[in-house]
Write a protein that holds these residues in place. Sequence first.
Motif, PDB file in Angstrom:
ATOM      1  N   GLY A 395      43.324  -0.034  37.258  1.00 26.07           N
ATOM      2  CA  GLY A 395      44.594  -0.730  37.369  1.00 26.07           C
ATOM      3  C   GLY A 395      44.591  -2.021  36.583  1.00 26.07           C
ATOM      4  N   GLU A 396      45.643  -2.800  36.767  1.00 24.61           N
ATOM      5  CA  GLU A 396      45.797  -4.069  36.069  1.00 24.61           C
ATOM      6  C   GLU A 396      46.018  -5.189  37.074  1.00 24.61           C
ATOM      7  OE1 GLU A 396      48.934  -3.745  33.243  1.00 24.61           O
ATOM      8  OE2 GLU A 396      47.789  -2.454  31.879  1.00 24.61           O
ATOM      9  N   ALA A 397      45.661  -6.393  36.669  1.00 25.75           N
ATOM     10  CA  ALA A 397      45.845  -7.575  37.504  1.00 25.75           C
ATOM     11  C   ALA A 397      46.144  -8.768  36.606  1.00 25.75           C
ATOM     12  CB  ALA A 397      44.599  -7.845  38.353  1.00 25.75           C
ATOM     13  N   PHE A 398      46.674  -9.817  37.238  1.00 31.05           N
ATOM     14  CA  PHE A 398      46.974 -11.069  36.525  1.00 31.05           C
ATOM     15  C   PHE A 398      47.898 -10.830  35.332  1.00 31.05           C
ATOM     16  CE2 PHE A 398      42.535 -11.363  38.138  1.00 31.05           C
ATOM     17  CZ  PHE A 398      42.794 -12.199  39.223  1.00 31.05           C
ATOM     18  N   ASP A 399      48.978 -10.067  35.613  1.00 32.11           N
ATOM     19  CA  ASP A 399      49.997  -9.799  34.585  1.00 32.11           C
ATOM     20  C   ASP A 399      49.407  -9.130  33.347  1.00 32.11           C
ATOM     21  OD1 ASP A 399      52.052 -10.922  36.139  1.00 32.11           O
ATOM     22  OD2 ASP A 399      51.555 -12.938  35.412  1.00 32.11           O
ATOM     23  N   GLY A 400      48.470  -8.239  33.576  1.00 31.77           N
ATOM     24  CA  GLY A 400      47.879  -7.484  32.479  1.00 31.77           C
ATOM     25  C   GLY A 400      46.691  -8.136  31.810  1.00 31.77           C
ATOM     26  N   THR A 401      46.328  -9.352  32.254  1.00 31.97           N
ATOM     27  CA  THR A 401      45.156 -10.004  31.656  1.00 31.97           C
ATOM     28  C   THR A 401      43.881  -9.216  31.925  1.00 31.97           C
ATOM     29  OG1 THR A 401      46.175 -12.183  31.874  1.00 31.97           O
ATOM     30  CG2 THR A 401      43.780 -12.119  31.625  1.00 31.97           C
ATOM     31  N   LEU A 402      43.803  -8.596  33.094  1.00 30.37           N
ATOM     32  CA  LEU A 402      42.622  -7.820  33.486  1.00 30.37           C
ATOM     33  C   LEU A 402      43.001  -6.356  33.646  1.00 30.37           C
ATOM     34  CD1 LEU A 402      39.661  -7.585  34.413  1.00 30.37           C
ATOM     35  CD2 LEU A 402      40.461  -8.061  36.749  1.00 30.37           C
ATOM     36  N   ASP A 403      42.351  -5.503  32.876  1.00 32.69           N
ATOM     37  CA  ASP A 403      42.454  -4.051  33.025  1.00 32.69           C
ATOM     38  C   ASP A 403      41.129  -3.602  33.638  1.00 32.69           C
ATOM     39  OD1 ASP A 403      42.471  -1.289  32.769  1.00 32.69           O
ATOM     40  OD2 ASP A 403      43.385  -1.295  30.783  1.00 32.69           O
ATOM     41  N   TRP A 404      41.157  -3.329  34.941  1.00 30.50           N
ATOM     42  CA  TRP A 404      39.908  -3.093  35.668  1.00 30.50           C
ATOM     43  C   TRP A 404      39.729  -1.610  36.001  1.00 30.50           C
ATOM     44  CZ3 TRP A 404      40.590  -0.851  40.401  1.00 30.50           C
ATOM     45  CH2 TRP A 404      41.840  -1.004  41.007  1.00 30.50           C
ATOM     46  N   LEU A 405      38.476  -1.231  36.200  1.00 28.56           N
ATOM     47  CA  LEU A 405      38.133   0.133  36.601  1.00 28.56           C
ATOM     48  C   LEU A 405      36.849   0.079  37.412  1.00 28.56           C
ATOM     49  CD1 LEU A 405      38.204   3.337  34.406  1.00 28.56           C
ATOM     50  CD2 LEU A 405      36.205   2.842  35.833  1.00 28.56           C
ATOM     51  N   VAL A 406      36.856   0.721  38.548  1.00 26.30           N
ATOM     52  CA  VAL A 406      35.655   0.865  39.371  1.00 26.30           C
ATOM     53  C   VAL A 406      35.529   2.333  39.753  1.00 26.30           C
ATOM     54  CG1 VAL A 406      35.711  -1.482  40.274  1.00 26.30           C
ATOM     55  CG2 VAL A 406      36.889   0.340  41.510  1.00 26.30           C
ATOM     56  N   GLY A 407      34.301   2.773  40.006  1.00 21.67           N
ATOM     57  CA  GLY A 407      34.137   4.172  40.360  1.00 21.67           C
ATOM     58  C   GLY A 407      32.740   4.493  40.838  1.00 21.67           C
ATOM     59  N   GLY A 408      32.572   5.748  41.161  1.00 27.65           N
ATOM     60  CA  GLY A 408      31.284   6.248  41.613  1.00 27.65           C
ATOM     61  C   GLY A 408      31.082   7.676  41.143  1.00 27.65           C
ATOM     62  N   PHE A 409      29.825   8.063  41.033  1.00 27.40           N
ATOM     63  CA  PHE A 409      29.473   9.404  40.567  1.00 27.40           C
ATOM     64  C   PHE A 409      28.328   9.923  41.419  1.00 27.40           C
ATOM     65  CE2 PHE A 409      26.774  12.170  37.913  1.00 27.40           C
ATOM     66  CZ  PHE A 409      27.692  13.149  37.567  1.00 27.40           C
ATOM     67  N   PHE A 410      28.406  11.225  41.768  1.00 22.87           N
ATOM     68  CA  PHE A 410      27.343  11.875  42.531  1.00 22.87           C
ATOM     69  C   PHE A 410      27.090  13.248  41.932  1.00 22.87           C
ATOM     70  CE2 PHE A 410      25.975  14.915  45.746  1.00 22.87           C
ATOM     71  CZ  PHE A 410      24.862  14.278  46.274  1.00 22.87           C
ATOM     72  N   ALA A 411      25.820  13.613  41.801  1.00 25.29           N
ATOM     73  CA  ALA A 411      25.452  14.941  41.304  1.00 25.29           C
ATOM     74  C   ALA A 411      24.238  15.447  42.056  1.00 25.29           C
ATOM     75  CB  ALA A 411      25.152  14.904  39.797  1.00 25.29           C
ATOM     76  N   ASN A 412      24.309  16.700  42.456  1.00 23.89           N
ATOM     77  CA  ASN A 412      23.144  17.391  43.008  1.00 23.89           C
ATOM     78  C   ASN A 412      22.897  18.628  42.159  1.00 23.89           C
ATOM     79  OD1 ASN A 412      22.252  19.753  45.268  1.00 23.89           O
ATOM     80  ND2 ASN A 412      21.057  17.875  45.212  1.00 23.89           N
ATOM     81  N   GLU A 413      21.706  18.691  41.592  1.00 28.61           N
ATOM     82  CA  GLU A 413      21.353  19.794  40.699  1.00 28.61           C
ATOM     83  C   GLU A 413      20.110  20.497  41.224  1.00 28.61           C
ATOM     84  OE1 GLU A 413      21.176  19.522  36.115  1.00 28.61           O
ATOM     85  OE2 GLU A 413      19.078  19.366  36.780  1.00 28.61           O
ATOM     86  N   LYS A 414      20.276  21.769  41.535  1.00 23.79           N
ATOM     87  CA  LYS A 414      19.145  22.594  41.958  1.00 23.79           C
ATOM     88  C   LYS A 414      18.769  23.507  40.799  1.00 23.79           C
ATOM     89  CE  LYS A 414      19.936  22.581  46.951  1.00 23.79           C
ATOM     90  NZ  LYS A 414      20.835  21.431  46.968  1.00 23.79           N
ATOM     91  N   LEU A 415      17.557  23.294  40.295  1.00 23.85           N
ATOM     92  CA  LEU A 415      17.067  24.018  39.122  1.00 23.85           C
ATOM     93  C   LEU A 415      15.942  24.959  39.533  1.00 23.85           C
ATOM     94  CD1 LEU A 415      16.556  24.552  36.081  1.00 23.85           C
ATOM     95  CD2 LEU A 415      15.218  22.436  36.031  1.00 23.85           C
ATOM     96  N   THR A 416      16.063  26.218  39.122  1.00 26.61           N
ATOM     97  CA  THR A 416      15.012  27.211  39.317  1.00 26.61           C
ATOM     98  C   THR A 416      14.630  27.798  37.966  1.00 26.61           C
ATOM     99  OG1 THR A 416      15.838  27.812  41.514  1.00 26.61           O
ATOM    100  CG2 THR A 416      14.356  29.370  40.438  1.00 26.61           C
ATOM    101  N   VAL A 417      13.354  27.770  37.665  1.00 22.69           N
ATOM    102  CA  VAL A 417      12.844  28.410  36.449  1.00 22.69           C
ATOM    103  C   VAL A 417      11.809  29.433  36.883  1.00 22.69           C
ATOM    104  CG1 VAL A 417      11.598  28.104  34.286  1.00 22.69           C
ATOM    105  CG2 VAL A 417      13.253  26.377  35.023  1.00 22.69           C
ATOM    106  N   ARG A 418      12.018  30.661  36.449  1.00 24.54           N
ATOM    107  CA  ARG A 418      11.099  31.750  36.784  1.00 24.54           C
ATOM    108  C   ARG A 418      10.518  32.281  35.479  1.00 24.54           C
ATOM    109  NH1 ARG A 418      11.834  35.927  41.527  1.00 24.54           N
ATOM    110  NH2 ARG A 418      10.261  37.499  41.018  1.00 24.54           N
ATOM    111  N   ASP A 419       9.206  32.393  35.398  1.00 21.38           N
ATOM    112  CA  ASP A 419       8.577  32.740  34.128  1.00 21.38           C
ATOM    113  C   ASP A 419       7.487  33.774  34.344  1.00 21.38           C
ATOM    114  OD1 ASP A 419       8.276  32.676  31.430  1.00 21.38           O
ATOM    115  OD2 ASP A 419       7.323  30.715  31.328  1.00 21.38           O
ATOM    116  N   ASN A 420       7.277  34.603  33.322  1.00 22.03           N
ATOM    117  CA  ASN A 420       6.188  35.595  33.368  1.00 22.03           C
ATOM    118  C   ASN A 420       5.598  35.792  31.981  1.00 22.03           C
ATOM    119  OD1 ASN A 420       8.281  36.954  32.176  1.00 22.03           O
ATOM    120  ND2 ASN A 420       8.049  38.833  33.365  1.00 22.03           N
ATOM    121  N   LEU A 421       5.224  34.710  31.348  1.00 25.37           N
ATOM    122  CA  LEU A 421       4.623  34.747  30.019  1.00 25.37           C
ATOM    123  C   LEU A 421       3.248  35.412  30.103  1.00 25.37           C
ATOM    124  CD1 LEU A 421       5.162  33.783  27.093  1.00 25.37           C
ATOM    125  CD2 LEU A 421       3.895  31.714  27.674  1.00 25.37           C
TER     126      LEU A 421
END
Length: 917
Positions: A395-421
Amino acid sequence: MKSYTSLRAMALLGAGMALVPTAAWAQDADTTEDDQAQAENVIIVTAQGRSQALADVPVAISAINAETLLNSGANDIRALNQVAPSLLVSSTGSEANGSARIRGIGTVGDNPGLESSVPVFIDGVYRSRSGIGLNELGEIDRIEVQRGPQGTLGGRNSSAGLISIFSKKPEFTFGGTGEVTYGNYDFVRIGGSVTGPISDTLAARVDGILVKRDGFYFDPANNTDVNDRDRYFVRGQLLFEPTPDISVRLIGDYTFREEKCCAATYVDNSVNPFIGSLNNPSTPLTPLSPNGNNIINVLRDLGQDLGAFNQGYGRAISVTPGRSFAGQTKDYGVSGQIDWDFGNVRLTSITAYREYRSGQASDTDYGTVDILYRGESDEAYRQFHTFTQEVRLQGEAFDGTLDWLVGGFFANEKLTVRDNLRFGSQYGRFANCRIVSGGGLAGLYSPTNPLCVLPGVGPATLAGATGASGPDIVAAFTALDGLNDRGSTIDNYFQDGTNWALFTHNIVNITDRLALTLGLRYTNDKKDFSATFGNDNTVCTTVQGLVLDDLSSTNATARALAGALIGLSCQGNSTAELNGVSIRDNRKEDEWTGTAILSFKATDDLLLYASFARGYKAGGFNLDRSALKAPIQPFAATTGGAQALVSRLQFDPELVDSYEIGAKYATGPFSLSLAAFRSDFSNFQLNTFNGTVFLVQNINGCNGDLVGGPDSDTDTSGATGSCAAGDVGYGVRTQGLELEAQMNPAADLNIAAGLTYAKTDYRGDLVGNAAGAPLDPALRKLPGDNLSNAPEWVATGSFTWTPPIGDSGLSALFYMDGRLTSDFNTGSDLFPQKEQDGFALFNARVGIRGPEQKWSIEFWGQNIFDKDYAQVAFNSPFQAGTTSAPFVDPQYPGGRQIFSQFLAEPRTYGITGRFNF
C-alpha cells in the motif's frame, strides 16, 4: 583459443539486433492500465511485487512476451537463451535437473540435493528445481528474467537471479486458439486453448498440448532413438471476480512425459584439440606403449567400436544391448491466488501444492562395454512434494511518499531420491583389464584369458611383477573378475525441508524524481535428512580383506596395485557393508538478506540507479553415498560406521554481495538499458563429477597465502593448499556490463539488441570451505580461471517485420533471432578437454497471416545453420587410463581419462498452422 573475430562480430550483432522485440503486458495490472500501456508501447512487469513500467524499475530485468515466444519457437525455458544474453539454460544426464545460469552463475550438475541458483516461478509458485521449467509451458503471457541476487522478494531466496513465468489468464470474452506443427524428426505438436465466461463473475480457461518427436540420437545396438519427445500437458483455470476489488484465480495443471533421455557421445580430437591422437590408438599395446592409452585398448578388446572415438559430432551412440534410457516424468499441482484491494492496501495470497516425480534409466557408462547402468524408471527416481504459501500486503502512506510492502513465505519440501546404480555384466573383466593393461603388469595383458592375464601366469609371476603377496593378489583378481551386476539394490534418500521468511520491500519517494528502495528479509531454513542403503557387492569386502595389508607395503608398485584393486571393487562406496545401513542428520540455518537502491529520474525518459543486494541460497546434503568416504578403507574402520561420517554429506549456504549501477532510457519507439555489476560469492556451491563420484564442495578464496599449495603454474602434483580460517573470503566473482536496446522505426518493424560482457572468475587462491580446508585435487584447475558455462561475451538479437500485403488484410511475417557466444569451458573441473569454441546460433520464421491475425501459416527453422556444439562435456564414468608422460599437467590434466559430451540439438525445421477466434 579465443576468437577475436567472433568478439568483433558479437559487438556488431549486439549493436544492431534485438533482445525483446515486443512489449510485455502485466498480468496483474488492471485492464485499463493494460490498454493504456499497450497504446503507449510501455512494458509492464511485476518484479517488485507491484505492476510497474519496466523503464521505471531500478532492477536489471529482461521481459519476453507472448509474441516473442511464438516467433522464437520457445516451448520451454531453454529457448530463452536466444533472447536473453545474460541467461544460459542447459541440460545434461537428466532433464529433471536442468541448470539455468545468469551472468555465468548457476547450480552445476545432476544432484537434486542442491537448490537452484536461478529458481523458476510459474504464476508466482516456486518450483523445486529449475529443470522443471523444461516441461511444456502452455499459453504464456510473459516471462521475466531478473538478473542478480533476489534477496528480498521472489518467494524463495535466489543467489544469481530468477525466472518468472506468467500464463495467460481466463478472459470474460469467449475465444480460443489452435496450433498444428509438423517438422523433421517426425515432430508433431498439437496445441489449443479455450477461454470464456461461465457467468458475469466467473471465467474459465483450458490449455492443452501434445508433442511427439523422434530422437536426435540413434542407438544401433537396440535399434532405437534417444532424446525423443512424447509428452502432453493440460492446464485448467478459473477466475472469479465478484467485485472490482476482489480477484480469485485457481489453477490446476498436469504434465506427463515418457521419453528416452539423455544420450552422450565420446569427445575426440576433431571436437577438442586437447584430446590428441595419442589418446586414440588403433593398435594393441602389449606391453603398454608410452604413446598410447590403455583404457582405449581395454574398451576395444571388450567390444567397443573404435569408430565411436573418431566420429566428431556424429549422433550414433554406443549403448550396451538391452540397456535403456527410458524415463517417465509426472508434474502436477494446484494453486490459488487471491488479490483483494482494501482501499489503499492490496492483499495478495498465493497457495500451492505440487508433486513431481521423474525416473530415468541409463546406460551410465555411455559406451558399448557394460560397465555401469541404472535400472528402469520405476526403480530409480526423484520425487518432490511441495507446499508453498506466500502472503503480501502492499500500500501507500504519507500521500504516496511511502510505497510499502510486507509479507511472509513458507515452503515445505519433501524430497525422495531412489537409486539403484549397478555395475554392468562386464565390469569385473573391465576392472581387471584396466589394472593389468597399465603400469608394470602391461606385459601380462591378455583380455581373452581369465583374469585378463596371459595363460600360465601364477602367484609367483604376479608377486615378482608387483612385489605383493602372490596368492592374495591372485585371489583379489579372481574376486574382482566376478564383480558383475552387483552394487546398489535400492538406496533411498529422504529430505524434509522447511523454509520460512518474513520480508519487507519499501520505496520512499524522497522527491518526485528521487527514490530510495529498502528491502529486508529474514529466512529460516531447516532440513531433516535420512537414508537407507541396500547393496549386494560382497566382492568389495572380500578384496579389502585380501590386500589391505599391501597398502602399507614398502614397495610402491604393491601399494598402487592394492589401492587399485580395492578402489575398483568398492567404486563409489559400492559395498555390501552398506546393506541395511541407515543414516540420518539435520541442519538449521538462518540468514538476513536484503537490498538498497537509490534511483533518480533525471528526465521523464531517463532513469539512473545504484543498488546493493545481499543474496542467499540454502545449504543442504549431497545425495550421493560416495561422499561419505573414499573407498579404500572399510566403514568398519571408522568408529560409528557410516553414521559417524554423515556430516561429510553437508554443504554450507551460498552467500553473495552484489553491486550494480544502471540507466534506463525509454521514449516509446526506442528504449535502452545499461547495467554494470559486480557480485562476490562466498561458499559457492560446486557440484563436480570426477569420473567416479559426485563431489559437492563449497568454494572460497584465501586473502593471504595458501599453505601447501602447488609450487608453480606447471606443478603436476594436484596439490591444493589450505588457508587460515580468519583469512577466508569470497571465492567467485562475476562482474561486467549488460546492454539491452529496442527500436520500433515503424509500426510493423522491430529491431533490438542484447549484449553481455561477464567476467565470471574463481579467485587465484582457493580453498574448500569457510574453515580454509584444501580443495579436492580434482578441482586443481579452478584457481584464477573462468567458471564453467560462463562465456565472457554473449550477444543476442532479433529482427521482426510484419508488413501488410496490399489492401487484402493479409500480412507477412519475417523473423530472425541470433545468439553469438565466445569460448567457454563446459566442465565444472575446467579440464581443457572440455573447452567449447565460440559459436553462433540462428533461428528464423517466415509466414503469412490472415486478417486480424485470425489464422497464420509459418515456415520455421531452429539452429538453421546446423551448428554442432556440446552443452556439457564430462569424464566418461570409470574410463581413466594410466597417467604418464606425455599425459601430464597442465596440458593434459585428465591424464588418459576418456571424455563424453551431451550434444545440443541439431537443425530442426517445419511448418506451423495457427488459428484463433
